[in-house]
Scaffold this motif. Structure first.
Motif, PDB file in Angstrom:
ATOM      1  N   LEU A   1      56.614 -11.171 -12.929  1.00  0.00           N
ATOM      2  CA  LEU A   1      55.155 -11.250 -13.022  1.00  0.00           C
ATOM      3  C   LEU A   1      54.599 -12.313 -12.078  1.00  0.00           C
ATOM      4  CD1 LEU A   1      54.439 -10.742 -16.830  1.00  0.00           C
ATOM      5  CD2 LEU A   1      54.015  -9.144 -14.955  1.00  0.00           C
ATOM      6  N   LYS A   2      55.316 -13.406 -11.898  1.00  0.00           N
ATOM      7  CA  LYS A   2      54.869 -14.429 -10.939  1.00  0.00           C
ATOM      8  C   LYS A   2      54.775 -13.838  -9.537  1.00  0.00           C
ATOM      9  CE  LYS A   2      56.833 -18.493 -13.195  1.00  0.00           C
ATOM     10  NZ  LYS A   2      57.831 -19.563 -13.048  1.00  0.00           N
ATOM     11  N   GLN A   3      55.748 -13.007  -9.183  1.00  0.00           N
ATOM     12  CA  GLN A   3      55.729 -12.369  -7.864  1.00  0.00           C
ATOM     13  C   GLN A   3      54.539 -11.428  -7.734  1.00  0.00           C
ATOM     14  OE1 GLN A   3      59.610 -10.581  -7.521  1.00  0.00           O
ATOM     15  NE2 GLN A   3      60.639 -12.552  -7.314  1.00  0.00           N
ATOM     16  N   LEU A   4      54.224 -10.714  -8.795  1.00  0.00           N
ATOM     17  CA  LEU A   4      53.061  -9.827  -8.771  1.00  0.00           C
ATOM     18  C   LEU A   4      51.761 -10.622  -8.661  1.00  0.00           C
ATOM     19  CD1 LEU A   4      54.112  -7.199 -11.453  1.00  0.00           C
ATOM     20  CD2 LEU A   4      54.054  -6.888  -8.967  1.00  0.00           C
ATOM     21  N   VAL A   5      51.690 -11.748  -9.336  1.00  0.00           N
ATOM     22  CA  VAL A   5      50.505 -12.613  -9.235  1.00  0.00           C
ATOM     23  C   VAL A   5      50.354 -13.114  -7.799  1.00  0.00           C
ATOM     24  CG1 VAL A   5      49.496 -14.826  -9.970  1.00  0.00           C
ATOM     25  CG2 VAL A   5      50.490 -13.270 -11.674  1.00  0.00           C
ATOM     26  N   ASP A   6      51.457 -13.505  -7.176  1.00  0.00           N
ATOM     27  CA  ASP A   6      51.399 -13.946  -5.774  1.00  0.00           C
ATOM     28  C   ASP A   6      50.914 -12.821  -4.855  1.00  0.00           C
ATOM     29  OD1 ASP A   6      52.260 -16.479  -6.468  1.00  0.00           O
ATOM     30  OD2 ASP A   6      54.354 -16.112  -5.905  1.00  0.00           O
TER      31      ASP A   6
ATOM     32  N   GLU B   1      51.991  -0.918  -6.412  1.00  0.00           N
ATOM     33  CA  GLU B   1      53.381  -0.447  -6.412  1.00  0.00           C
ATOM     34  C   GLU B   1      54.260  -1.370  -7.256  1.00  0.00           C
ATOM     35  OE1 GLU B   1      56.675   0.955  -3.182  1.00  0.00           O
ATOM     36  OE2 GLU B   1      55.653  -0.949  -2.780  1.00  0.00           O
ATOM     37  N   GLY B   2      54.058  -2.669  -7.099  1.00  0.00           N
ATOM     38  CA  GLY B   2      54.842  -3.640  -7.861  1.00  0.00           C
ATOM     39  C   GLY B   2      54.613  -3.523  -9.358  1.00  0.00           C
TER      40      GLY B   2
END
Length: 87
Positions: free
Chosen positions: A13-18, A52-53
């Motif tokens: 989720l952190k990667q999606l927020v970024d 997509e993520g």
């Protein structure tokens, strides 16, 4: 099942927020420009990567036997990208 918003977010989720923050930055750069397909392509690409993520995150949960709401995931990502402010 609602996504828990307490404590630290999982790495996925952190990667999606970024990614969402990157999409917001791309869109902000377009604020004062006239529309052209070429100028808006970086924002469309960034927004597509976010969508997509989110889809892959939800599908991975299904494979693992977890119920993940795509809507709740997207709203959490957008909220966190805006500093916790609901979209």
């Amino acid at each position: 099942m609602p996504i828990e918003q307490t404590g630290e977010l999982p790495e996925e989720l952190k990667q999606l927020v970024d990614l969402q923050r990157q999409a917001l930055r791309e869109k902000e750069e377009l604020r004062d420009l006239d529309y052209s397909a070429d100028a808006w392509q970086p924002w469309r690409d960034a927004a597509w990567r976010v969508q997509e993520g989110i889809t892959l995150y939800v599908q991975a949960g299904e494979v693992a036997g977890e119920v993940r709401s795509r809507y709740e995931t997207e709203m959490l990502v957008k909220s966190q990208a805006r500093g916790g402010v609901a979209p």
